[in-house]
Scaffold this motif. Structure first.
Motif, PDB file in Angstrom:
ATOM      1  N   UNK A 189      31.819 -27.370 -79.803  1.00 26.78           N
ATOM      2  CA  UNK A 189      30.750 -26.233 -79.168  1.00 26.78           C
ATOM      3  C   UNK A 189      30.879 -25.678 -81.098  1.00 26.78           C
ATOM      4  N   UNK A 190      30.241 -24.996 -81.290  1.00 22.41           N
ATOM      5  CA  UNK A 190      29.677 -24.700 -82.399  1.00 22.41           C
ATOM      6  C   UNK A 190      29.853 -22.792 -82.335  1.00 22.41           C
ATOM      7  N   UNK A 191      30.540 -22.070 -83.222  1.00 17.88           N
ATOM      8  CA  UNK A 191      30.934 -20.901 -82.889  1.00 17.88           C
ATOM      9  C   UNK A 191      30.070 -20.441 -84.639  1.00 17.88           C
ATOM     10  N   UNK A 192      29.475 -19.096 -82.992  1.00 17.63           N
ATOM     11  CA  UNK A 192      28.525 -18.533 -84.313  1.00 17.63           C
ATOM     12  C   UNK A 192      29.288 -17.531 -85.772  1.00 17.63           C
ATOM     13  N   UNK A 193      30.980 -17.744 -85.415  1.00 18.84           N
ATOM     14  CA  UNK A 193      31.701 -17.558 -86.621  1.00 18.84           C
ATOM     15  C   UNK A 193      31.855 -19.462 -87.890  1.00 18.84           C
ATOM     16  N   UNK A 194      31.391 -19.970 -86.886  1.00 16.22           N
ATOM     17  CA  UNK A 194      30.807 -21.602 -86.984  1.00 16.22           C
ATOM     18  C   UNK A 194      32.652 -22.379 -86.998  1.00 16.22           C
ATOM     19  N   UNK A 195      32.910 -21.786 -85.389  1.00 20.21           N
ATOM     20  CA  UNK A 195      34.298 -22.286 -85.538  1.00 20.21           C
ATOM     21  C   UNK A 195      33.718 -23.593 -84.153  1.00 20.21           C
ATOM     22  N   UNK A 196      34.710 -25.097 -84.286  1.00 25.16           N
ATOM     23  CA  UNK A 196      33.670 -25.998 -83.568  1.00 25.16           C
ATOM     24  C   UNK A 196      35.262 -26.203 -83.550  1.00 25.16           C
ATOM     25  N   UNK A 197      34.961 -26.527 -81.081  1.00 20.59           N
ATOM     26  CA  UNK A 197      36.120 -27.027 -80.428  1.00 20.59           C
ATOM     27  C   UNK A 197      35.315 -27.785 -79.823  1.00 20.59           C
ATOM     28  N   UNK A 198      36.416 -28.853 -80.417  1.00 20.57           N
ATOM     29  CA  UNK A 198      35.883 -30.359 -79.542  1.00 20.57           C
ATOM     30  C   UNK A 198      36.343 -30.297 -77.664  1.00 20.57           C
ATOM     31  N   UNK A 199      35.308 -31.075 -77.092  1.00 21.03           N
ATOM     32  CA  UNK A 199      35.704 -30.813 -75.450  1.00 21.03           C
ATOM     33  C   UNK A 199      35.288 -31.914 -75.015  1.00 21.03           C
ATOM     34  N   UNK A 200      34.272 -31.811 -74.238  1.00 20.81           N
ATOM     35  CA  UNK A 200      35.155 -33.385 -73.264  1.00 20.81           C
ATOM     36  C   UNK A 200      34.196 -34.600 -74.263  1.00 20.81           C
ATOM     37  N   UNK A 201      35.056 -35.841 -73.672  1.00 21.27           N
ATOM     38  CA  UNK A 201      34.371 -36.770 -74.640  1.00 21.27           C
ATOM     39  C   UNK A 201      34.114 -37.857 -73.354  1.00 21.27           C
ATOM     40  N   UNK A 202      32.585 -38.667 -73.347  1.00 22.09           N
ATOM     41  CA  UNK A 202      32.025 -39.672 -72.044  1.00 22.09           C
ATOM     42  C   UNK A 202      31.952 -41.094 -72.762  1.00 22.09           C
ATOM     43  N   UNK A 203      32.399 -41.776 -72.326  1.00 24.47           N
ATOM     44  CA  UNK A 203      31.895 -43.243 -72.309  1.00 24.47           C
ATOM     45  C   UNK A 203      30.333 -43.496 -72.459  1.00 24.47           C
ATOM     46  N   UNK A 204      29.910 -44.136 -73.712  1.00 19.29           N
ATOM     47  CA  UNK A 204      28.141 -43.926 -73.037  1.00 19.29           C
ATOM     48  C   UNK A 204      27.766 -46.304 -72.780  1.00 19.29           C
ATOM     49  N   UNK A 205      28.059 -46.952 -74.108  1.00 19.77           N
ATOM     50  CA  UNK A 205      28.126 -47.611 -74.107  1.00 19.77           C
ATOM     51  C   UNK A 205      28.572 -48.303 -75.906  1.00 19.77           C
ATOM     52  N   UNK A 206      28.226 -49.537 -76.144  1.00 19.40           N
ATOM     53  CA  UNK A 206      27.858 -50.107 -76.959  1.00 19.40           C
ATOM     54  C   UNK A 206      27.641 -49.854 -78.190  1.00 19.40           C
ATOM     55  N   UNK A 207      28.528 -49.010 -79.118  1.00 16.73           N
ATOM     56  CA  UNK A 207      28.229 -48.890 -80.287  1.00 16.73           C
ATOM     57  C   UNK A 207      27.237 -48.195 -80.138  1.00 16.73           C
ATOM     58  N   UNK A 208      27.794 -46.060 -79.602  1.00 14.61           N
ATOM     59  CA  UNK A 208      27.278 -45.383 -79.992  1.00 14.61           C
ATOM     60  C   UNK A 208      25.973 -44.335 -81.530  1.00 14.61           C
ATOM     61  N   UNK A 209      25.143 -44.308 -81.685  1.00 11.61           N
ATOM     62  CA  UNK A 209      24.837 -44.086 -82.760  1.00 11.61           C
ATOM     63  C   UNK A 209      23.728 -43.642 -83.317  1.00 11.61           C
ATOM     64  N   UNK A 210      22.929 -42.485 -82.043  1.00 14.43           N
ATOM     65  CA  UNK A 210      21.707 -42.055 -82.306  1.00 14.43           C
ATOM     66  C   UNK A 210      22.241 -41.008 -80.611  1.00 14.43           C
ATOM     67  N   UNK A 211      21.337 -39.690 -81.192  1.00 13.01           N
ATOM     68  CA  UNK A 211      21.727 -38.971 -80.167  1.00 13.01           C
ATOM     69  C   UNK A 211      19.776 -38.237 -79.773  1.00 13.01           C
ATOM     70  N   UNK A 212      20.107 -37.350 -79.249  1.00 14.39           N
ATOM     71  CA  UNK A 212      18.377 -36.739 -78.960  1.00 14.39           C
ATOM     72  C   UNK A 212      18.196 -35.696 -77.502  1.00 14.39           C
ATOM     73  N   UNK A 213      17.917 -34.771 -78.111  1.00 14.73           N
ATOM     74  CA  UNK A 213      17.797 -34.085 -75.988  1.00 14.73           C
ATOM     75  C   UNK A 213      16.600 -34.095 -75.688  1.00 14.73           C
ATOM     76  N   UNK A 214      16.715 -33.572 -74.649  1.00 12.70           N
ATOM     77  CA  UNK A 214      15.316 -33.474 -73.761  1.00 12.70           C
ATOM     78  C   UNK A 214      15.370 -32.216 -72.623  1.00 12.70           C
ATOM     79  N   UNK A 215      14.604 -31.729 -72.339  1.00 13.04           N
ATOM     80  CA  UNK A 215      15.236 -30.673 -72.136  1.00 13.04           C
ATOM     81  C   UNK A 215      14.259 -30.707 -70.657  1.00 13.04           C
ATOM     82  N   UNK A 216      14.947 -30.667 -69.790  1.00 18.90           N
ATOM     83  CA  UNK A 216      14.664 -30.923 -67.984  1.00 18.90           C
ATOM     84  C   UNK A 216      13.844 -30.222 -68.119  1.00 18.90           C
TER      85      UNK A 216
END
Length: 346
Positions: free
Chosen positions: A319-346
């Protein structure tokens, strides 16, 4: 955690496993939807939201760009076209409403533009050659293309003509500090600034963008956590073994008021304040990430980042706060060597 109330899809490229994982993000929590094998070395892809297409680069059995359809309800990805390449790609980006695709080949030392018709790539309409091209992006209107050369410490800048041809601007390049290792670039939504993250010096640099598309270097700030005690890196070094800076990726967040950037050796993410005119301010916060955060993306509302830990085989929601704070939340396994992320508006 976060403010997103509507679900979005998050696509994660797991390079070593050759898969793309489709996850659903709602209320700050990720839920696995489907993982599809697309080809070894799937380390970069671009998403055409309107046409529900994904253009993914793979390296085996031979380098190629795959066109995949995406079914949002099931997360299913199906190949409909393939374009073979002489070398594997490090970066892909779409422009002009999904009618042109740009690619950068780090190992091949070249960049290119391909026109697109119904998901199929045509013959390249423009090609450039520079050492270790790590990234290529355009401004939001698709008027200019910027190729980042890590090997030559520069950004090559071009006009993107109506037929998607490339025409060098004057000057044709914008310099980065010698030995800094320029890596990834983003252009602000208002197209007045471009932000560069460097791999070897761990800096974020701002370039002012003129009306003719040319970039001019302005201020910079170090985003490597000083508490980690990392030294300046160099080409060919092993940063993990030598405890050297290893800058990775950056994105604008919170409606353009913040910049977020990652560093891989210490596995950290940093937030940097941006002034009303896009000027870089100070680093506001650091937070730990899954090991070796190579790539990430920011949610459409700008409040969340999903960061891939290449050596952790998974992602984390931050979570990226308006004040620049960074709150690490959920971690989730995806696969071997993840290195790219993009969003899609469902």
């Amino acid at each position: 955690m976060g403010t997103m109330t509507n679900a979005s899809l998050v696509l994660v490229g797991n390079s070593q496993g050759g898969t793309i994982s489709v996850l659903r993000l709602a209320e700050g929590e990720l839920t696995p939807v489907q993982t599809t094998f697309v080809g070894q070395g799937c380390g970069t892809f671009a998403v055409d939201q309107e046409r529900r297409l994904v253009y993914a680069a793979t390296s085996a059995p031979r380098p190629a760009i795959l066109t995949l359809t995406l079914e949002p309800a099931t997360g299913a990805l199906n190949e409909i076209a393939r374009t073979d390449l002489p070398d594997k790609l490090a970066y892909l980006s779409l422009t002009r409403g999904g009618t042109a695709l740009l690619g950068a080949s780090y190992h091949g030392g070249w960049g290119a533009v391909w026109p697109i018709s119904e998901g199929t790539l045509g013959a390249a309409t423009g090609r450039v050659e520079f050492p270790n091209v790590h990234c290529v992006v355009t401004d939001p209107a698709g008027l200019n293309a910027y190729f980042v050369s890590l090997g030559a410490d520069l950004i090559a800048q071009y006009a993107l003509d109506a037929d998607a041809g490339l025409r060098a601007l004057t000057p044709s390049t914008a310099a980065a500090p010698q030995g800094s290792g320029p890596r990834h670039l983003v252009v602000s939504d208002d197209a007045t600034s471009a932000y560069l993250v460097t791999e070897f010096s761990g800096e974020v640099m701002r370039y002012a963008r003129a009306e003719d598309g040319t970039l001019s270097a302005r201020e910079s700030v170090v985003i490597a956590d000083p508490a980690a005690g990392l030294a300046h890196s160099r080409f060919g070094a092993d940063p993990a073994a030598e405890h050297l800076i290893w800058g990775a990726d950056l994105h604008v967040a919170r409606g353009g008021s913040l910049l977020v950037a990652t560093e891989r050796t210490a596995s950290t993410v940093a937030s940097v304040e941006l002034g009303a005119d896009g000027v870089l301010g100070q680093v506001l916060a650091y937070a730990p990430t899954p090991k070796q955060p190579r790539g990430f993306a920011v949610s459409p509302d700008g409040d969340l980042a999903v960061i891939a830990g290449e050596a952790a085989d998974g992602v984390a929601v931050v979570a990226v706060g308006a004040d620049g704070s960074l709150q690490v939340g959920q971690e989730l396994a995806t696969g071997e060597g993840p290195n790219w992320v993009r969003f899609f508006r469902a």
